[in-house]
Design an enzyme around this catalytic site. Structure first.
Site, PDB file in Angstrom:
ATOM      1  N   ASP A 159       0.841  -1.190   0.000  1.00  8.66           N
ATOM      2  CA  ASP A 159       0.000   0.000   0.000  1.00  8.66           C
ATOM      3  C   ASP A 159       0.878   1.242   0.000  1.00  8.66           C
ATOM      4  OD1 ASP A 159       0.837  -0.432   2.743  1.00  8.66           O
ATOM      5  OD2 ASP A 159      -0.697   1.000   3.356  1.00  8.66           O
ATOM      6  N   SER A 160       0.476   2.257  -0.775  1.00 11.72           N
ATOM      7  CA  SER A 160       1.161   3.548  -0.836  1.00 11.72           C
ATOM      8  C   SER A 160       2.617   3.344  -1.250  1.00 11.72           C
ATOM      9  CB  SER A 160       1.017   4.261   0.512  1.00 11.72           C
ATOM     10  OG  SER A 160       1.348   5.616   0.420  1.00 11.72           O
ATOM     11  N   ALA A 161       3.587   3.728  -0.399  1.00 11.47           N
ATOM     12  CA  ALA A 161       4.987   3.488  -0.747  1.00 11.47           C
ATOM     13  C   ALA A 161       5.255   2.001  -0.931  1.00 11.47           C
ATOM     14  CB  ALA A 161       5.902   4.057   0.329  1.00 11.47           C
ATOM     15  N   GLY A 163       3.139  -0.053  -2.221  1.00 10.93           N
ATOM     16  CA  GLY A 163       2.674  -0.341  -3.570  1.00 10.93           C
ATOM     17  C   GLY A 163       3.715   0.022  -4.604  1.00 10.93           C
ATOM     18  N   VAL A 187      -2.202  -1.148  -3.700  1.00 13.95           N
ATOM     19  CA  VAL A 187      -3.220  -0.434  -2.925  1.00 13.95           C
ATOM     20  C   VAL A 187      -2.820   1.029  -2.841  1.00 13.95           C
ATOM     21  CG1 VAL A 187      -4.420  -0.317  -0.724  1.00 13.95           C
ATOM     22  CG2 VAL A 187      -3.690  -2.540  -1.625  1.00 13.95           C
TER      23      VAL A 187
END
Length: 319
Positions: A159-161, A163, A187
């Site tokens: 998720d985020s970084a 991802g 994500v």
């Protein structure tokens, strides 16, 4: 649609602790603040069949990983495996910050999930975290028998970084032709360090998103030179050739500053012939999967269904 009331209530609580000014803090101070926020918002952890920590000896050095097995699976059965990278802007986050999300992914996907405690910036700048993520993924594949997993059914997620790291690891694996990664779950991924699209500018400092100053704070800690922003392992959206990458499920949120780059990446994957599903969750914000929102449960259900569909295509209709 307007912000979901559950998201708005969370943002009201977040405003009360002044987290928006984290770019004025040193990294360790910001980490301590993030840990306090996590501790205040985490409820009773979802039970899994087994969870334990171990040190993975990889070509990028020793790394702590946390290994989860789902409920209801007989001992000794080789399961699919997901290598998970937590978010936190490359500076924040750890195994504990995403423990709740990983537990839900483990049970929902009926797979082993290996959560990676990759080295954080600024102590470890690019390409350190990418190389560590790739090495951890190779370690999982190379130690499949010991871990009780099937290397032919290996996915990456983040998720985020995280991802970003999952996407970068698939690029490295494609170039090296090993290990075989069959699926990527991204994500609200961070995929474009140019920071020039509509949502990254329009939503900065709003709806719980970090400010433009904080965007720069995170980037400055992660990269060394301005040209690093254009490296596809920093900005996977800038990879000129996305063909041959694993199928993807990409989650975005309507009020997330990273929304547009995730959706553009999905468009580019599709144009390159990669099977991809992009789903935007309206009324939602960045990091919503980590919170007890109704739509978080829906999104986790969608994500784990996509993983199960990859692991056993005959068990579910195609997503």
């Amino acid at each position: 649609m307007p912000l979901h009331p559950q998201a708005q209530a969370h943002l009201d609580r977040l405003a009360a602790v002044n987290f928006g000014n984290l770019h004025t803090a040193a990294p360790e101070q910001a980490r301590a603040g993030a840990r306090r926020l996590t501790a205040a918002s985490v409820g009773e952890p979802e039970k899994v069949g087994e969870v334990y920590d171990r040190v993975a000896a990889t070509e990028a050095g020793d790394m702590l990983v946390r290994i989860y097995r789902p409920m209801g699976v007989p001992a000794g059965q080789a399961l699919p495996v997901v290598v998970f990278f937590h978010g936190g802007g490359y500076v924040l986050g750890d195994l504990d910050s995403h423990d709740g999300l990983v537990r839900a992914l483990t049970n929902g996907s009926q797979s082993v999930v290996v959560s990676v405690d990759y080295p954080l910036a600024p102590e470890n700048k690019f390409p350190g975290p990418v190389n560590a993520g790739y090495a951890a993924t190779r370690w999982v594949a190379d130690n499949a028998d010991e871990l009780g997993v099937d290397p032919a059914r290996l996915a990456v997620a983040g998720d985020s970084a995280g991802g970003n790291l999952a996407a970068a690891v698939t690029l490295k694996a494609r170039a090296a032709r090993q290990p075989h990664i069959g699926f990527q779950l991204l994500v609200y991924p961070d995929l474009d360090f140019r920071r020039t699209n509509h949502s990254i500018i329009e939503f900065a400092g709003k709806y719980g998103n970090i400010t433009r100053e904080a965007q720069q704070w995170f980037m400055n800690h992660y990269i060394t030179a301005e040209d690093d922003k254009l490296d596809p392992l920093v900005s996977p959206l800038l990879e000129p050739d996305l063909s041959g990458l694993p199928p993807a499920f990409i989650i975005t949120a309507e009020y997330d500053a990273l929304r547009d780059e995730g959706e553009e990446y999905g468009q580019r994957l599709a144009a390159a012939g990669v099977p991809v599903t992009v789903k935007r969750y309206n009324g939602m914000i960045h990091e919503f999967l980590r919170h007890p929102f109704d739509d978080a449960k829906i999104a986790i259900g969608d994500a784990t269904a996509a993983l199960r569909n990859f692991f056993d295509p005959e068990a579910l209709p195609a997503t």
